[in-house]
Write an enzyme that holds these catalytic residues in place. Structure first.
Site, PDB file in Angstrom:
ATOM      1  N   HIS A 129       2.888  -1.543  -2.201  1.00 27.16           N
ATOM      2  CA  HIS A 129       4.149  -0.879  -1.867  1.00 27.16           C
ATOM      3  C   HIS A 129       4.426   0.327  -2.757  1.00 27.16           C
ATOM      4  O   HIS A 129       5.295   1.134  -2.457  1.00 27.16           O
ATOM      5  CB  HIS A 129       5.315  -1.875  -1.906  1.00 27.16           C
ATOM      6  CG  HIS A 129       5.702  -2.368  -3.272  1.00 27.16           C
ATOM      7  ND1 HIS A 129       5.280  -3.575  -3.782  1.00 27.16           N
ATOM      8  CD2 HIS A 129       6.488  -1.824  -4.230  1.00 27.16           C
ATOM      9  CE1 HIS A 129       5.786  -3.755  -4.981  1.00 27.16           C
ATOM     10  NE2 HIS A 129       6.530  -2.695  -5.284  1.00 27.16           N
ATOM     11  N   ASP A 159      -0.203  -7.449  -1.348  1.00 22.32           N
ATOM     12  CA  ASP A 159       0.467  -6.325  -1.999  1.00 22.32           C
ATOM     13  C   ASP A 159      -0.391  -5.743  -3.117  1.00 22.32           C
ATOM     14  O   ASP A 159       0.128  -5.300  -4.144  1.00 22.32           O
ATOM     15  CB  ASP A 159       1.839  -6.739  -2.533  1.00 22.32           C
ATOM     16  CG  ASP A 159       2.759  -5.550  -2.777  1.00 22.32           C
ATOM     17  OD1 ASP A 159       2.520  -4.490  -2.177  1.00 22.32           O
ATOM     18  OD2 ASP A 159       3.689  -5.679  -3.582  1.00 22.32           O
ATOM     19  N   SER A 236       6.481  -2.382 -10.911  1.00 16.00           N
ATOM     20  CA  SER A 236       5.527  -2.776  -9.875  1.00 16.00           C
ATOM     21  C   SER A 236       4.137  -2.237 -10.168  1.00 16.00           C
ATOM     22  O   SER A 236       3.951  -1.039 -10.407  1.00 16.00           O
ATOM     23  CB  SER A 236       5.979  -2.255  -8.513  1.00 16.00           C
ATOM     24  OG  SER A 236       6.921  -3.099  -7.934  1.00 16.00           O
TER      25      SER A 236
END
Length: 396
Positions: A129, A159, A236
Site C-alpha cells: 500500500h 501487503d 508502513s
C-alpha cells in the site's frame, strides 16, 4: 469491530489512507547475515540463549537499542511515492447554463512510507500500500542519497512489495527467524512516522500468530506479529527488529483509537513472497474455494434455525458453508454443510488449520479429505487450484 489503519502517511492522498488493511501464504526463508561475524549468542529476556538459527548481528549490551540503531539504522529508508490522478469535470452546470465544457484536470497525489534494504543488489522490502499505483517512487537513504526506485512486484494478499534501486555501497539488514520469536521478547521499530525520519521505538512482542480474521482483515492471508512498540502512519514497510538487530517483521498496520496495538508481517512470510516477486513479479498460491467456519453448539443451533436446508450433524469441527462454483472444492465433491474432519490423515480442529495446510501446499498437489456429510463419512481427493485475483475473497 475496530477500524484498522495502515501505518502509512500521505499528503493530499486519501487513496494512501485506506481505513482497511488489505495482504498470506506461509513460507520459510533462509537467514541472511549482513556480515561474516560470529558473535556470542545473546540471552533472550527469559534468560535462555537465542536459537542457533537466529544468530545475532551484534552482541547485547545495557544499551542494546543504541547498538542496534547504530548497526542497522542506515539500511532503513524513506519511500516517497506519487501518482497522477485525472479528474473529470462536472458538466451538469455547463449543460444547464450553456457554458463551455471544461477539460479534464490532473493532480499529483503523494504519500510517504518506510522500507529497508535487505540485499546489496539494491532490493528494498516495503508494503504494497506504500507504492500502490505509484507513477514515481523515490527511495531516500539515511545518508541523504535519493534514488529512483522500480517496483518489481506487489502482493495484495500479504501487503508485501519489493523495490529495486541502483547504487554502490548499500547498507543491508540481516533477516531473522520469525518462527522462533516468543511473546515477551524485545521489539524495535525504525521508520518515518508522520514524516519524522529515522524514528526509533521499542517495546515487546505482544503476541504471535494473530490471524487476519482476528485482526479484522479477513481478505488477507497473514498471521501477524503483534507488538506494543509504537507504530504510526508512515511506519508502513519499516522493519520490526529483535534485540540482535535482525528483522523479524515488516510493520504494516495499527488499530485506530487503540494504544500498543501494532501489527507486523512475519519476515519468514515476507521473504518468501519477496523472492517470488523478484523472480516473476507475481505470487502463485494454492486454493480450494470454500468458505468455512468453526462450529460451536450455539452456532449450530442458530444455523438450524436460520438455514433449515443446511444439514449440520455435529456441533464440533470445521463447517463448509459455501463452495465456490467451478472451484477445486466443487470438483472434488465438497458441499455446503460438509464438516471437514481430517486432511491427509491429520485431524482438523478449526478453519485456521485448513488454511495452514493450503498455504503450505502448491497448486496441483492433491489433498485427501475426510468429511462428515449429513452424518455419513466421505473420503475425497481434492486437487489444489491456483488462486486468481478474482478468487481473492475466498478464504480457502
Amino acid at each position: 469491530m475496530p477500524i484498522l489503519r495502515k501505518a502509512f502517511s500521505g499528503v493530499q492522498a486519501q487513496w494512501w489512507l485506506s481505513l482497511l488493511v488489505l495482504g498470506l501464504v506461509v513460507g520459510g526463508c533462509q537467514t541472511q547475515r549482513a556480515d561474516n561475524a560470529a558473535p556470542e549468542l545473546p540471552l533472550t529476556p527469559s534468560g535462555s540463549p537465542t536459537p542457533p538459527n537466529s544468530r545475532p548481528v551484534i552482541s547485547p549490551s545495557p544499551n542494546f537499542v543504541v547498538d542496534v540503531v547504530d548497526q542497522v539504522g542506515s539500511a532503513v529508508v524513506r519511500i516517497n511515492a506519487s501518482r497522477t490522478v485525472s479528474r473529470q469535470p462536472n458538466s451538469l452546470f455547463g449543460d444547464l447554463f450553456g457554458l463551455p465544457n471544461q477539460r479534464p484536470s490532473e493532480r499529483v497525489e503523494r504519500g510517504t512510507g518506510s522500507g529497508f534494504i535487505y540485499d546489496k543488489s539494491g532490493l528494498v522490502l516495503t508494503n504494497r500500500h506504500v507504492v500502490e499505483e505509484a507513477d514515481q517512487v523515490t527511495v531516500v537513504l539515511k545518508d541523504g542519497r535519493q534514488l529512483e526506485g522500480k517496483v518489481l512486484g506487489a502482493d495484495a494478499l500479504t501487503d508485501v512489495a519489493v523495490i529495486k534501486i541502483e547504487a554502490d555501497n548499500l547498507p543491508t539488514l540481516s533477516l531473522g527467524n520469525s518462527e522462533a520469536i516468543q511473546p515477551g521478547e524485545w521489539a524495535i521499530a525504525i521508520g518515518n512516522p508522520l514524516g519524522l525520519d529515522n524514528t526509533v521505538t521499542v517495546g515487546i512482542i505482544s503476541a504471535t500468530g494473530r490471524s487476519s480474521s482476528e485482526v479484522g482483515i479477513p481478505d488477507q492471508r497473514v498471521n501477524f506479529i503483534q507488538t506494543d512498540a509504537a507504530i504510526n502512519p508512515g511506519n508502513s514497510g519499516g522493519p520490526l527488529l529483535n534485540q540482535a538487530g535482525q528483522v523479524i517483521g515488516v510493520n504494516t498496520a495499527i488499530i485506530s483509537g487503540a494504544q500498543g496495538l501494532g501489527f507486523a508481517i512475519p519476515i519468514d512470510l515476507a521473504k518468501d513472497i519477496a523472492d517470488q516477486l523478484v523472480t516473476s513479479g507475481t505470487v502463485e498460491r494454492a486454493y480450494i474455494g470454500v468458505k468455512m467456519i468453526n462450529l460451536t453448539p450455539a452456532l449450530v443451533e442458530r444455523l438450524r434455525r436460520e438455514n433449515p436446508d443446511l444439514q449440520v450433524n455435529s456441533d464440533q469441527g470445521v463447517l463448509v458453508f459455501e463452495v465456490v462454483r467451478d472451484s477445486p472444492a466443487e470438483k472434488a465433491g465438497l458441499e455446503p454443510g460438509d464438516i471437514i474432519q481430517s486432511i491427509d490423515g491429520k485431524a482438523i480442529q478449526d478453519s485456521a488449520e485448513v488454511q495452514a495446510v493450503v498455504e503450505q501446499s502448491k497448486p496441483g498437489e492433491v489433498l485427501r479429505l475426510q468429511v462428515n456429510h449429513e452424518g455419513e463419512r466421505r473420503n475425497l481427493q481434492l486437487t489444489l487450484g491456483t488462486l486468481s485475483p478474482e478468487s481473492f475473497r475466498s478464504p480457502g
